[in-house]
Design a protein around this motif. Structure first.
Motif, PDB file in Angstrom:
ATOM      1  N   ALA A 166       0.866  -1.160   0.000  1.00  0.00           N
ATOM      2  CA  ALA A 166       0.000   0.000   0.000  1.00  0.00           C
ATOM      3  C   ALA A 166       0.902   1.207   0.000  1.00  0.00           C
ATOM      4  O   ALA A 166       1.637   1.432   0.933  1.00  0.00           O
ATOM      5  N   ILE A 167       0.870   1.997  -1.029  1.00  0.00           N
ATOM      6  CA  ILE A 167       1.869   3.026  -1.199  1.00  0.00           C
ATOM      7  C   ILE A 167       1.326   4.399  -0.901  1.00  0.00           C
ATOM      8  O   ILE A 167       0.280   4.760  -1.332  1.00  0.00           O
TER       9      ILE A 167
ATOM     10  N   LEU B  57       3.042  -3.159   9.053  1.00  0.00           N
ATOM     11  CA  LEU B  57       3.230  -4.601   9.079  1.00  0.00           C
ATOM     12  C   LEU B  57       2.095  -5.310   8.350  1.00  0.00           C
ATOM     13  O   LEU B  57       1.010  -4.753   8.148  1.00  0.00           O
ATOM     14  N   SER B  58       2.348  -6.548   7.962  1.00  0.00           N
ATOM     15  CA  SER B  58       1.348  -7.323   7.233  1.00  0.00           C
ATOM     16  C   SER B  58       0.108  -7.580   8.078  1.00  0.00           C
ATOM     17  O   SER B  58      -0.953  -7.907   7.547  1.00  0.00           O
TER      18      SER B  58
ATOM     19  N   LEU C 223      12.671  -0.898   2.090  1.00  0.00           N
ATOM     20  CA  LEU C 223      11.941  -2.134   2.339  1.00  0.00           C
ATOM     21  C   LEU C 223      12.558  -3.213   1.458  1.00  0.00           C
ATOM     22  O   LEU C 223      12.631  -3.056   0.236  1.00  0.00           O
ATOM     23  N   LEU C 224      12.984  -4.307   2.059  1.00  0.00           N
ATOM     24  CA  LEU C 224      13.684  -5.360   1.331  1.00  0.00           C
ATOM     25  C   LEU C 224      12.737  -6.507   0.969  1.00  0.00           C
ATOM     26  O   LEU C 224      11.631  -6.624   1.508  1.00  0.00           O
ATOM     27  N   ALA C 225      13.201  -7.350   0.060  1.00  0.00           N
ATOM     28  CA  ALA C 225      12.361  -8.414  -0.483  1.00  0.00           C
ATOM     29  C   ALA C 225      11.874  -9.380   0.577  1.00  0.00           C
ATOM     30  O   ALA C 225      10.793  -9.966   0.448  1.00  0.00           O
ATOM     31  N   ASP C 226      12.639  -9.551   1.648  1.00  0.00           N
ATOM     32  CA  ASP C 226      12.251 -10.505   2.682  1.00  0.00           C
ATOM     33  C   ASP C 226      11.366  -9.894   3.759  1.00  0.00           C
ATOM     34  O   ASP C 226      11.102 -10.534   4.788  1.00  0.00           O
ATOM     35  N   GLY C 227      10.900  -8.648   3.537  1.00  0.00           N
ATOM     36  CA  GLY C 227      10.016  -8.004   4.507  1.00  0.00           C
ATOM     37  C   GLY C 227      10.738  -7.355   5.664  1.00  0.00           C
ATOM     38  O   GLY C 227      10.092  -6.907   6.616  1.00  0.00           O
TER      39      GLY C 227
ATOM     40  N   VAL D  89       7.171  -6.582   7.098  1.00  0.00           N
ATOM     41  CA  VAL D  89       6.898  -5.178   6.767  1.00  0.00           C
ATOM     42  C   VAL D  89       6.399  -5.075   5.326  1.00  0.00           C
ATOM     43  O   VAL D  89       6.925  -5.717   4.421  1.00  0.00           O
ATOM     44  N   THR D  90       5.372  -4.257   5.110  1.00  0.00           N
ATOM     45  CA  THR D  90       4.828  -4.045   3.770  1.00  0.00           C
ATOM     46  C   THR D  90       5.009  -2.621   3.268  1.00  0.00           C
ATOM     47  O   THR D  90       4.820  -2.360   2.078  1.00  0.00           O
TER      48      THR D  90
END
Length: 580
Positions: A24-25, A154-155, A93-97, A140-141
């Motif tokens: 969500a940006i 957070l998710s 924000l990295l690919a692994d959250g 993290v999203t």
């Protein structure tokens, strides 16, 4: 200035995409979710916020160092999903959250449990961790970098915060700074808060306040100087409060609704019902209502060319941004619009004239008065300068005192210019392409380059057994969390060693390995496929019966293997009773 951006388009903010693996940006995360890729920065680097190992300002884009690297960095940060540039620090924000941070760290802005400035990225600690941290923030999203504080979504729909808190910017009900993340309180929470804020779909961090979108409305906390919290008062709030509806008066009983995008600078902006709204500081026209005055509750932004009092408003808005230097930006039908302060060409209209209502941003290479305008825009952001994304190309305009426009100079620009490519020096003839996300800090800029196509496949496994019998039914579900579609792959279900036979309409059973291979076909982002296998057992079987489903191959690459395996445990109590 903003921040937050999904993974963080202040640009396009599609609320509710987190469940599909999208970000969500808002403010700082300025683009839809994309395959993780390399991180780039340019502009001011006073505290190492560019993350390239030095404190040298850069007027051309440079690669960000990998976590743990030191200058000159041999390894680069290549797994970024989105970025948020604050006034003095940067979050990725990295690919692994997880989250990486670099730059200014007084009062814990970087969240690594220390107050040491960092010129290369460090990992943000987990909630409650103590330095040196052994556990790190995950799930993290979206991220949002404010002036000297930080936010993460957070998710779970909750929000955590860390850093400086003298004005209640962390939303935890106190004014105590934090060196590691902690939860933001529920609406009107009183410290020590017993309930956290939940149901959040987007976040934004301004200079001294923060916003969150939840339930179609907007929540705000922190400094309320000149009404930037939108609750009808100028009272600071150390925990979230609801933003009032247009025309409401404090204490408000009606609230802004239908919100699809938010951002924060020294004022606040939102898109509600497709219409641009703004509140807070307004003396340079940044609220866009033609009044050049502050407002402690939201006002509608006027349509271009209207006169005050406006009878028509800026509608069809797909992206919005609040610049801390007193301006606002929006995208309508792909065309960039701006209003407010035009110091050093911040509005990009070829002039230095402040605008109390929206004007269109000029096209690259246009000359004022412009007859062509910046179009095809998919993301936009601003602070002391403006940034926009057009078909993977980054363009910039406004103040360039520290090279934040990335054109190889320090010349201010009243009309957009293209950002130079990596590896260029000085004025350039090759330009940055393949850009997936952008964000404007105070006097710096950041971008993420789209990586190769990828699809994060999540695996779940359930097991059920009939009331009386010697079989177990397994259901393996594959969900494509995006960002791209899958074309092929395999998930293998490894059955209990006691299995005597197995049958499936879609999976191939191998009795030698007691496993079933299930082909993964084309799956669009957000789509799922379920594969069923019935396993049989001998009548004398007793004890634990454990099965494991694992994604073994898939095309394109899976960037997040942590959710590729699932287990289901059953127990054979007697020859005819199996409990799962």
């Amino acid at each position: 200035m903003v921040r937050g951006r999904l993974g963080r388009t202040a640009a396009l903010v599609a609320l509710g995409l987190a469940a599909a693996g999208l970000t969500a940006i808002t403010g700082a995360a300025r683009a839809a979710a994309v395959a993780p890729g390399p991180a780039l920065t340019w502009g001011a680097n006073f505290y190492g916020n560019l993350g390239e190992g030095t404190t040298t300002h850069r007027s051309n884009p440079v690669a960000v160092c990998a976590i743990g690297a030191s200058a000159p960095c041999a390894a680069e940060l290549t797994n970024a999903k989105s970025v948020s540039a604050g006034e003095r620090h940067t979050l990725w924000l990295l690919a692994d959250g997880t989250v990486a941070a670099a730059g200014y760290n007084t009062n814990g802005t970087l969240g690594d449990g220390t107050q040491t400035n960092r010129t290369t990225p460090v990992r943000v600690c987990a909630v409650g961790a103590v330095a040196p941290c052994a556990s790190f923030l995950s799930g993290v999203t979206a991220v949002a970098a404010g002036n000297r504080f930080s936010l993460a979504l957070l998710s779970t729909g909750s929000v955590v915060s860390w850093g400086e808190n003298s004005g209640g910017y962390l939303g935890d009900g106190t004014t105590t700074s934090r060196l590691v993340p902690g939860p933001v309180c529920a609406v009107n929470g009183v410290a020590p808060c017993v309930a956290p804020l939940t149901g959040v779909t987007a976040i934004a961090a301004g200079s001294t306040h923060a916003l969150a979108a939840a339930g179609g409305g907007v929540l705000a906390w922190g400094s309320n100087y000149r009404g930037r919290l939108g609750d009808g008062t100028t009272t600071d709030r150390p925990s979230p409060t609801r933003v009032c509806a247009v025309g409401a008066a404090a204490p408000c009983t009606s609230f802004l609704s239908g919100v699809t995008a938010i951002d924060a600078g020294n004022h606040s902006v939102a898109v509600a019902g497709g219409v641009a709204h703004a509140w807070g500081n307004g003396l340079t026209g940044e609220l866009g209502d033609g009044a050049n005055a502050d407002s402690a509750t939201p006002v509608r932004v006027c349509a271009p060319g209207t006169t005050v009092p406006c009878g028509s408003f800026l509608s069809g808005v797909t992206a919005i941004s609040a610049a801390a230097d007193g301006a606002s930006f929006a995208v309508v039908n792909g065309v960039a619009h701006s209003w407010g302060s035009n110091f050093r060409g911040l509005l990009g209209d070829g002039t230095a004239t402040n605008r109390a209502t929206p004007v269109r941003v000029c096209a690259v290479g246009a000359t004022a008065p412009c007859a062509s305008f910046l179009s095809g825009v998919t993301a936009i952001d601003g602070d002391s300068h403006g940034l926009a994304l057009i078909g993977g190309d980054a363009v910039a305009w406004g103040s360039n005192t520290r090279g934040q426009l990335g054109d190889g100079t320090t010349t201010n620009r009243t009309i957009p210019v293209r950002v130079c490519g990596v590896g260029t020096t000085g004025p350039c003839t090759s330009y940055l392409t393949g850009v997936a996300a952008i964000d404007a800090g105070n006097t710096s800029s950041a971008a993420v380059i789209a990586g190769p196509p990828s699809a994060d496949l999540g695996v779940t496994l359930t097991a059920t057994a009939p009331l009386l019998g010697t079989t177990i039914n397994y259901a393996t579900t594959i969900t494509n969390n995006g960002p791209d579609a899958t074309t092929s792959g395999t998930v293998v279900l490894t059955l209990p060693a006691a299995t005597t036979n197995a049958a499936s309409a879609t999976c191939a059973y191998n009795p030698a390995t007691k496993s079933a291979a299930c082909p993964i076909g084309a799956l669009q982002p957000g789509a799922s496929a379920t594969y069923t296998v019935r396993a049989s057992f001998g009548v004398l079987t007793t004890g634990p019966l454990t099965a494991t489903a694992t994604r073994t191959t898939s095309t394109p690459t899976d960037p997040a293997p942590g959710n590729d395996t699932a287990t289901a445990a059953c127990t054979a109590i007697t020859s005819l009773v199996i409990v799962c």
